[in-house]
Design a protein around this motif. Sequence first.
Motif, mmCIF file in Angstrom:
data_model
loop_
_atom_site.group_PDB
_atom_site.id
_atom_site.type_symbol
_atom_site.label_atom_id
_atom_site.label_comp_id
_atom_site.label_asym_id
_atom_site.label_seq_id
_atom_site.Cartn_x
_atom_site.Cartn_y
_atom_site.Cartn_z
ATOM 1 N N GLN A 132 -12.654 8.294 -10.448
ATOM 2 C CA GLN A 132 -11.355 8.769 -10.903
ATOM 3 C C GLN A 132 -10.478 7.591 -11.291
ATOM 4 O OE1 GLN A 132 -10.430 12.185 -11.017
ATOM 5 N NE2 GLN A 132 -12.625 12.386 -10.718
ATOM 6 N N GLY A 133 -9.405 7.899 -11.964
ATOM 7 C CA GLY A 133 -8.437 6.866 -12.305
ATOM 8 C C GLY A 133 -7.587 6.494 -11.106
ATOM 9 N N LEU A 134 -6.741 5.514 -11.322
ATOM 10 C CA LEU A 134 -5.851 5.071 -10.252
ATOM 11 C C LEU A 134 -4.632 5.977 -10.178
ATOM 12 C CD1 LEU A 134 -6.657 1.796 -11.564
ATOM 13 C CD2 LEU A 134 -6.116 1.697 -9.162
ATOM 14 N N GLN A 135 -4.367 6.505 -9.009
ATOM 15 C CA GLN A 135 -3.222 7.374 -8.795
ATOM 16 C C GLN A 135 -2.145 6.600 -8.040
ATOM 17 O OE1 GLN A 135 -3.028 10.620 -9.926
ATOM 18 N NE2 GLN A 135 -4.967 10.169 -10.938
ATOM 19 N N PHE A 136 -0.965 6.534 -8.628
ATOM 20 C CA PHE A 136 0.144 5.841 -7.990
ATOM 21 C C PHE A 136 0.637 6.641 -6.793
ATOM 22 C CE2 PHE A 136 3.874 3.542 -7.183
ATOM 23 C CZ PHE A 136 4.964 4.403 -7.186
ATOM 24 N N LEU A 137 0.802 5.986 -5.662
ATOM 25 C CA LEU A 137 1.264 6.654 -4.448
ATOM 26 C C LEU A 137 2.735 6.359 -4.163
ATOM 27 C CD1 LEU A 137 -1.772 6.094 -2.038
ATOM 28 C CD2 LEU A 137 -1.225 8.121 -3.394
ATOM 29 N N ILE A 138 3.079 5.083 -4.027
ATOM 30 C CA ILE A 138 4.425 4.738 -3.589
ATOM 31 C C ILE A 138 4.708 3.271 -3.865
ATOM 32 C CG2 ILE A 138 3.806 4.089 -1.217
ATOM 33 C CD1 ILE A 138 6.280 5.840 -0.342
ATOM 34 N N GLN A 139 6.002 2.956 -4.048
ATOM 35 C CA GLN A 139 6.444 1.579 -4.261
ATOM 36 C C GLN A 139 7.544 1.234 -3.274
ATOM 37 O OE1 GLN A 139 8.843 0.831 -7.705
ATOM 38 N NE2 GLN A 139 8.967 -1.367 -7.337
ATOM 39 N N TYR A 140 7.514 0.010 -2.761
ATOM 40 C CA TYR A 140 8.580 -0.531 -1.947
ATOM 41 C C TYR A 140 9.103 -1.804 -2.575
ATOM 42 C CZ TYR A 140 7.983 2.689 1.877
ATOM 43 O OH TYR A 140 7.941 3.830 2.637
ATOM 44 N N TYR A 141 10.397 -2.001 -2.448
ATOM 45 C CA TYR A 141 11.020 -3.237 -2.916
ATOM 46 C C TYR A 141 11.883 -3.777 -1.793
ATOM 47 C CZ TYR A 141 13.949 -6.543 -5.427
ATOM 48 O OH TYR A 141 14.603 -7.685 -5.829
ATOM 49 N N ASN A 142 11.527 -4.958 -1.327
ATOM 50 C CA ASN A 142 12.303 -5.655 -0.295
ATOM 51 C C ASN A 142 12.624 -4.744 0.898
ATOM 52 O OD1 ASN A 142 13.423 -8.010 0.672
ATOM 53 N ND2 ASN A 142 15.418 -7.646 -0.266
ATOM 54 N N GLY A 143 11.649 -3.987 1.296
ATOM 55 C CA GLY A 143 11.783 -3.159 2.491
ATOM 56 C C GLY A 143 12.229 -1.734 2.242
ATOM 57 N N GLU A 144 12.632 -1.421 1.033
ATOM 58 C CA GLU A 144 13.124 -0.070 0.757
ATOM 59 C C GLU A 144 12.192 0.667 -0.198
ATOM 60 O OE1 GLU A 144 17.923 -0.990 1.095
ATOM 61 O OE2 GLU A 144 17.082 0.080 -0.616
ATOM 62 N N GLU A 145 12.041 1.945 0.035
ATOM 63 C CA GLU A 145 11.246 2.770 -0.872
ATOM 64 C C GLU A 145 11.960 2.884 -2.203
ATOM 65 O OE1 GLU A 145 9.711 6.595 0.642
ATOM 66 O OE2 GLU A 145 10.429 7.430 -1.252
ATOM 67 N N ARG A 146 11.211 2.654 -3.313
ATOM 68 C CA ARG A 146 11.830 2.685 -4.632
ATOM 69 C C ARG A 146 11.300 3.789 -5.526
ATOM 70 N NH1 ARG A 146 16.708 0.370 -5.679
ATOM 71 N NH2 ARG A 146 16.895 -1.499 -4.409
ATOM 72 N N ALA A 147 10.066 4.143 -5.342
ATOM 73 C CA ALA A 147 9.492 5.186 -6.191
ATOM 74 C C ALA A 147 8.348 5.849 -5.451
ATOM 75 C CB ALA A 147 8.999 4.606 -7.509
ATOM 76 N N LYS A 148 8.220 7.145 -5.716
ATOM 77 C CA LYS A 148 7.173 7.911 -5.069
ATOM 78 C C LYS A 148 6.346 8.610 -6.118
ATOM 79 C CE LYS A 148 7.524 9.955 -0.472
ATOM 80 N NZ LYS A 148 8.376 10.665 0.459
ATOM 81 N N GLY A 149 5.045 8.570 -5.939
ATOM 82 C CA GLY A 149 4.145 9.265 -6.853
ATOM 83 C C GLY A 149 3.489 10.430 -6.150
ATOM 84 N N ASN A 150 2.201 10.561 -6.350
ATOM 85 C CA ASN A 150 1.463 11.699 -5.790
ATOM 86 C C ASN A 150 1.015 11.434 -4.356
ATOM 87 O OD1 ASN A 150 1.594 13.011 -8.322
ATOM 88 N ND2 ASN A 150 -0.111 11.762 -9.037
ATOM 89 N N ILE A 151 1.946 11.132 -3.504
ATOM 90 C CA ILE A 151 1.573 10.808 -2.134
ATOM 91 C C ILE A 151 1.691 12.054 -1.266
ATOM 92 C CG2 ILE A 151 3.925 10.008 -1.573
ATOM 93 C CD1 ILE A 151 2.516 7.903 0.281
ATOM 94 N N LEU A 152 0.632 12.332 -0.503
ATOM 95 C CA LEU A 152 0.612 13.503 0.354
ATOM 96 C C LEU A 152 1.569 13.319 1.529
ATOM 97 C CD1 LEU A 152 -3.266 14.001 0.487
ATOM 98 C CD2 LEU A 152 -1.636 15.277 -0.913
ATOM 99 N N GLU A 153 1.999 14.448 2.102
ATOM 100 C CA GLU A 153 2.898 14.359 3.255
ATOM 101 C C GLU A 153 2.193 13.757 4.469
ATOM 102 O OE1 GLU A 153 5.840 18.149 2.303
ATOM 103 O OE2 GLU A 153 4.973 17.874 4.286
ATOM 104 N N ARG A 154 0.878 13.845 4.500
ATOM 105 C CA ARG A 154 0.098 13.240 5.601
ATOM 106 C C ARG A 154 0.054 11.719 5.505
ATOM 107 N NH1 ARG A 154 -4.844 13.802 5.019
ATOM 108 N NH2 ARG A 154 -5.075 14.787 2.987
#
Lengths: 111, 114
Positions: free
Chosen positions: B41-63
Amino acid sequence: DAKTTQPTSMDCAEGRAANLPCNHSTISGNEYVYWYRQIHSQGPQYIIHGLKNNETNEMASLIITEDRKSSTLILPHATLRDTAVYYCIVRVVRTGNQFYFGTGTSLTVIP
Amino acid sequence: DSGVTQTPKHLITATGQRVTLRCSPRSGDLSVYWYQQSLDQGLQFLIQYYNGEERAKGNILERFSAQQFPDLHSELNLSSLELGDSALYFCASSGGLANTGELFFGEGSRLTVL
């Protein structure tokens, strides 16, 4: 971000130029074109990016058409180590905007 | 060598378990990204952090959850694991908040759920 279309697979003879096309007909004026590659389950590797001018670096050249609706990544002298999946990504550079990788083009360099 | 370090390289566990994947970004990079790549499969973006803070969320499961610590390393926590969570998990880092061009990827953590 605009969607991209790439051929599923391509072959190239070793030592020849590999030309990988990418269609991004809905690209907007502030979107850049990026190319990455992934060699068998390794971490993806940045290759090159551009906005509207052609770009060249030590790895490859990027040719963007004048209307910016398509681009071509050129590996001038393909080697066996260039066998990989190549991803074309179109993206606006802004905070929180991500790189969304599609399925890419699987390039096989043939001896 | 991209300068991004991921541990462990391989992990085998059972369904229902919880695992933690660790990522050390390149020296000086403030942004950390997590991607998931299932078989073929291709790469699925999950989440990004910048300097300790969440900046963007992708297809990340609640688990799944992640965090970035003051020393800028990041951890991805996967809980209540299912067979379908078997995948390569990549961490990437970059220097700027807007990320002008280059993401530097680690070699990945291969998770196998049995």
